[in-house]
Design an enzyme around this catalytic site. Sequence first.
Site, PDB file in Angstrom:
ATOM      1  N   CYS A   1       0.806  -1.209   0.000  1.00 33.04           N
ATOM      2  CA  CYS A   1       0.000   0.000   0.000  1.00 33.04           C
ATOM      3  C   CYS A   1       0.843   1.264   0.000  1.00 33.04           C
ATOM      4  O   CYS A   1       2.062   1.231   0.038  1.00 33.04           O
ATOM      5  CB  CYS A   1      -0.871   0.025   1.261  1.00 33.04           C
ATOM      6  SG  CYS A   1      -1.661  -1.534   1.633  1.00 33.04           S
TER       7      CYS A   1
ATOM      8  N   ASP B   1      -3.616  -9.204   8.395  1.00 35.04           N
ATOM      9  CA  ASP B   1      -2.479  -8.988   9.293  1.00 35.04           C
ATOM     10  C   ASP B   1      -2.509  -7.582   9.886  1.00 35.04           C
ATOM     11  O   ASP B   1      -1.884  -7.324  10.912  1.00 35.04           O
ATOM     12  CB  ASP B   1      -1.150  -9.258   8.586  1.00 35.04           C
ATOM     13  CG  ASP B   1      -0.947  -8.425   7.332  1.00 35.04           C
ATOM     14  OD1 ASP B   1      -1.921  -7.867   6.798  1.00 35.04           O
ATOM     15  OD2 ASP B   1       0.210  -8.346   6.857  1.00 35.04           O
TER      16      ASP B   1
ATOM     17  N   VAL C   1      14.390 -10.169 -17.416  1.00 41.55           N
ATOM     18  CA  VAL C   1      14.673  -9.110 -18.369  1.00 41.55           C
ATOM     19  C   VAL C   1      15.920  -9.498 -19.158  1.00 41.55           C
ATOM     20  O   VAL C   1      16.901  -9.985 -18.591  1.00 41.55           O
ATOM     21  CB  VAL C   1      14.848  -7.745 -17.667  1.00 41.55           C
ATOM     22  CG1 VAL C   1      16.006  -7.753 -16.671  1.00 41.55           C
ATOM     23  CG2 VAL C   1      15.040  -6.629 -18.683  1.00 41.55           C
TER      24      VAL C   1
END
Length: 670
Positions: free
Chosen positions: A15, A112, A301
């Site tokens: 977040c 959590d 990559v």
Amino acid sequence: MGKVCLHLRIGLTMCGIAGIIQSDRQPVQQTELQNMIETLNHRGPDASGVSPLGSVGFAHSRLSIVDLTGGLQPMQSPDGMLTVTFNGEIYNHIELRALLSSKGYQFRTHSDTEVILHMYAEYGPECVQQFNGQWAFAIHDQKQQLVFLSRDRMGIRPLVYTQTPGRFLFASEVKALFALPDVERKVDLAAMNQLFTFWSPLPPRTFFEGVSELPPAHSMIVKNGQIKIWQYWNLDYSPNEEHRSLDDWAEELRALLINATQLRLRADVSVGAYLSGGLDSSVTAAIIRNFTNAPLNTFSVNFNDKDYDESQFQQEMIRELGTDHQTVCCSYEDIGRIFPQVIQHTEKPVLRTAPAPMYLLSRLVKENQFKVVMTGEGADEVLGGYDIFKETKIRRFWSRQPDSKIRPLLLKRLYPYMKNLQAQSPAYLKAFFKIREDEINSPFFSHLPRWDLTAKLKTFFSDDVKQELVNQDPLTDFSDQLPEHFSKWPSFCQAQYLESINLMPGYILSSQGDRMAMGNSIEGRFPFLDYRVVEFAARIPVRYKMNGLNEKFLLKYAMRDLIPDSIRKRPKQPYRAPDAHSFIDTDKQKARFEYVERLLSPEKLKESGLFQPTAVQRLVKKIEQGRAIGTRDNMALVGILSTQLLVEQMIQGQPAPQENKRTESAALQT
């Protein structure tokens, strides 16, 4: 050890967080919280929430992994006395939930986040000692009239803050602070001085004056306008007297890494894994394949420039593990095109382009509908993998007979992937890796050649900046932060410590890690940085970390049945990307992109006032003409350009233009 079933109903989120604390007791305005959190939408595009609670206000943007409704934030305790906004994961929250339930706590969600609230209610600020995870969070304790903030041990998740008259502001990223008009936007020249020495500023400094970051493994209390900060955990490399066999050390390392990986697969969404072709990512992928029932989807990559490409080794592990694999192929143009967006996410200058391909890689993960990716970062720092550790060992060996003609020749064993360095004469190598008598006992012996090279970039600083910094010494700043017992640690461990508290959190986990992954709303997880692995590794005898010049010896030995010899025994090659060529076309002798030409023009350089226009123009001309350029020229161009971008974006408030859609050739599927 058998496979672990991972179908668990749990709530983990990555977040963005932000908050305002009014020390003058004025109510927080909801619109200000909304303005802050909107800048962090990339960190959490699935949901957002704001909670103005009188003179304290929290905001949250959510990348939901599971428990979409139960894990919404900011979250309050049942009695409404505690409120939390949280970025990260507590991997052992199932075990902590059982502990709390035995003490009578009841849970309304599978998240959590709720565990953090109850742990704080039970243990106060000491609750973080029991967390195994990565976090940055703030808890408003209404009863105590304080806000408690904390950041994880290794500095995986970011947390920045500032103070303005009458209030304290915090957020995941600086751009959220700059969303408020009372936060001044100004370059911190002392931080710039440190960055152009160590690759990143020393916490608590950031690139912006007046904006600080909470250092890794630190907590903070804000109460009545006062701030208290303390360190709750530290790395300790004190020599131990454990007499254990190689097999014993290897068995414990293997068990810890398997468990750390299994914990980080706790999610109701599919978890991908980066696969670079090196040892570390191969280990994490092999553990997922052999010790869990999780599907294995890997991502890598590749580079058009074969000097940087590791696809041969990636393909070998793909065949070995039978993974469902996706690849993004990266050209000079790809790196140059996305670089402005990359810098908007790093929020600090960078000296190499390596973050840019990582940004493309995390985008590939997102395009394949993944939100979580496992990565091997931290293994080199924790288990002794970097070439700088070999370099230190050779230089120490050489220092015992400084006049030896044979010992310096060992330097040829270093950096086999750097053609320019390999082509140099023994005399040049001796000069470059020089050992001055006054440096042998320096706490920074291991890093002085690297830092000396980086510091040479300051010749491009403007006269005004040089004058401002004339009395500042970054080495003194760093020395003041060293722990009390540092001088008693083995020199190898001293080098490990310097990497682990500086380059790793300040660059590897930040500019190259969190900021690039979260720029595409992807969560990274790091088994090698499980604090139990880190603490165990600090006790491993040096001879088992580097056996002769064989780096990460114990890891290779412990995983010898899981990793092919061709991967296990291949020469160490760190992840790198093309630098100057990504911005300047030497065939056409001009900049590849308009923004490069504009920001490196004398007019724009004079406007920012940070660099000498004439010196920069000479550098650009040298690169355009294709004259032999080494590490210094590459770092100078990238460092100057990224600084100029930051000034334009963050100081002058001109966001990076939307990137043009990449060409069809940019993405390949294997």
